[in-house]
Design an enzyme around this catalytic site. Structure first.
Site, PDB file in Angstrom:
ATOM      1  CE  LYS A 107       1.887   1.821 -66.612  1.00  0.00           C
ATOM      2  NZ  LYS A 107       3.280   1.672 -66.188  1.00  0.00           N
TER       3      LYS A 107
HETATM    4  N1  GLU Z   1       3.975  -0.415 -63.259  1.00  0.00           N
HETATM    5  C1  GLU Z   1       5.371  -0.705 -63.111  1.00  0.00           C
HETATM    6  C2  GLU Z   1       6.200   0.121 -64.085  1.00  0.00           C
HETATM    7  O1  GLU Z   1       5.764   1.152 -64.547  1.00  0.00           O
HETATM    8  C3  GLU Z   1       5.681  -2.190 -63.181  1.00  0.00           C
HETATM    9  C4  GLU Z   1       5.317  -2.868 -64.452  1.00  0.00           C
HETATM   10  C5  GLU Z   1       5.442  -4.386 -64.385  1.00  0.00           C
HETATM   11  O2  GLU Z   1       5.935  -4.903 -63.389  1.00  0.00           O
HETATM   12  O3  GLU Z   1       5.044  -5.011 -65.358  1.00  0.00           O
HETATM   13  O4  GLU Z   1       7.319  -0.180 -64.356  1.00  0.00           O
END
Ligand code: GLU
Length: 421
Positions: free
Chosen positions: A113
């Site tokens: 993240k």
């Molecule tokens: N931000 C989204 C999540 O928390 C998508 C992450 C992604 O597609 O890599 O799942």
């Protein structure tokens, strides 16, 4: 196996809270202690300075992060959050959730993240563009189509992904597979924007089928009307539910007979909020969580269901469309009260599943029709829900613990097979 209900400590950081859920599963799986340490802590963390020339000529220095939690099952994967609360601990917690999420739905990724700590509504479009480019340059040596693939999260969208792809391309050459959630015109996938909402509805519908529960005519309240909440609201009628309340950061609206979705979407597009919609009465964000409804969908920020209000939640089913909307303390209280919780790492995985499809399409330089995207999404979400449901039945545990057991077991197995330890 007897279920030990351990009491979580009163004060925990976001990362400690997510690690609590991990520890429960590790305990249940009787995981070796050396493996636990490797799997709990992030493998790599980067903090960067992001200086940005603002429109008025001043320079503001922001702080950005990329936390790479685990890559045992494939390249790191996870969104970028622009939010005032996105500090290192929160990004770490969300990175860890991505590791378990990609494992639960069995797509070949690890978890990561990123975040930059600021309020996106305070920046102009050009300031945001410059900030995104600077942040991307600072993390460029860590990301890449086979290393770590960012995507949108709270406060970021397809436009931010387009800027990231462009900034990365200036350094490394054109490679759209470096980020997902891009605009369709630049190699994004059809159906990516709706995917977390669509996946949420799939999981709920599938769980209802498996457990023989009818959702027909039941009521639902949705907290959050961003991409996840608004798409969930739009699609949730397909499993028989009636949306009676929605809210966003500015307020909410309630109508016991059901909200007129078309009208609400029109109002929210124009007013940039659901608050003030004429088709119902005004309701606060906190009140919404305690409404007498059948299903509650938190689709906004973290820890909204906590030990302060868990006793007052009246819904019988809580569907976690947001990441980490419930603290471990609240999780224990809801479990004791017999309220069913469908956990975030399963429920909202639709986003990263369609990110995976986007990445695969980019690598193959081939585009899928939207119908195919949705069909494949359904297949993945159905299999994952069945697997988690089966474990919850076999082991006599809740759906959250079952989901963590499935995810943690897959990551542990990948580490063993790679022969790290
Ligand atoms: N931000 C989204 C999540 O928390 C998508 C992450 C992604 O597609 O890599 O799942």
């Amino acid at each position: 196996m007897a279920i030990k209900v351990k009491q979580p400590p009163e004060e925990m950081t976001a990362f400690e809270e997510v690690s609590w859920f991990f520890e429960q599963a590790a305990e249940r799986l009787d995981l070796e202690s050396e493996l636990r340490e490797m799997m709990k802590q992030p493998w790599r963390e980067l903090t960067v300075q992001v200086p940005v020339r603002m429109d008025d000529g001043r320079v503001r220095v922001f702080t950005g992060y990329r936390v790479q939690h685990n890559a045992a099952r494939g390249p790191y994967k996870g969104g970028i959050r622009y939010h005032p609360a996105a500090d290192l601990d929160e990004v770490r917690a969300l990175a860890s959730l991505m590791t378990w999420k990609t494992a639960v739905v069995d797509i070949p990724y690890g978890g990561a993240k990123g975040g930059v700590t600021f309020e996106p509504r305070e920046l102009s479009r050009w300031e945001m563009n410059r900030l995104t480019r600077r942040y991307t340059q600072s993390i460029a040596h860590l990301i890449g189509p086979t290393r770590d693939i960012p995507a949108p999260d709270m406060g970021t969208d397809s436009q931010v992904m387009a800027w990231m792809m462009d900034a990365y391309g200036q350094l490394e050459g054109y490679n759209p597979a470096v980020v997902t959630g891009k605009p369709v015109e630049l190699g994004g996938s059809y159906g990516r924007e709706a995917a977390p909402g669509r996946g949420t509805v799939f999981v709920l519908g599938e769980w209802a089928k498996l457990s023989g529960v009818s959702l027909e005519g039941k009521t639902v309240a949705i907290q959050g009307f961003g991409q996840v909440g608004s798409w969930t609201a739009r699609l949730i009628g397909s499993v028989g539910l009636r949306v009676v309340a929605v809210s966003d950061i500015s307020g909410g609206v309630y109508n016991g007979r059901g909200l007129d979705m078309e009208g609400l979407l029109r109002h929210s597009r124009e007013a940039k909020t659901v608050a003030g919609f004429a088709g119902g009465e005004a309701i606060g964000n906190k009140e919404l969580l305690e409404l007498d409804v059948d299903v509650l969908v938190p689709a906004a920020v973290e820890s909204v269901v906590n030990r302060g209000n868990a006793d007052r939640v009246k819904a019988r089913i809580v569907v976690e469309a947001a990441n980490h909307p419930m603290t471990p303390q609240a999780d224990v209280i809801l479990n004791q009260r017999g309220i069913l919780v469908l956990p975030d790492i399963l429920v909202n995985a639709g986003g990263v599943v369609v990110s995976y499809f986007e990445w695969a399409q980019n690598i193959q330089q081939f585009r899928w029709e939207e119908e195919r995207v949705n069909q494949e999404l359904l297949k993945v979400m159905k299999e994952a829900t069945e697997r988690v449901y089966q474990v919850s039945q076999d082991w006599g545990v809740g759906m959250r613990e079952a989901a963590f057991v499935v995810g943690v077991k897959r990551v542990a197995q990948a580490i063993r097979l790679r022969g790290f330890v």
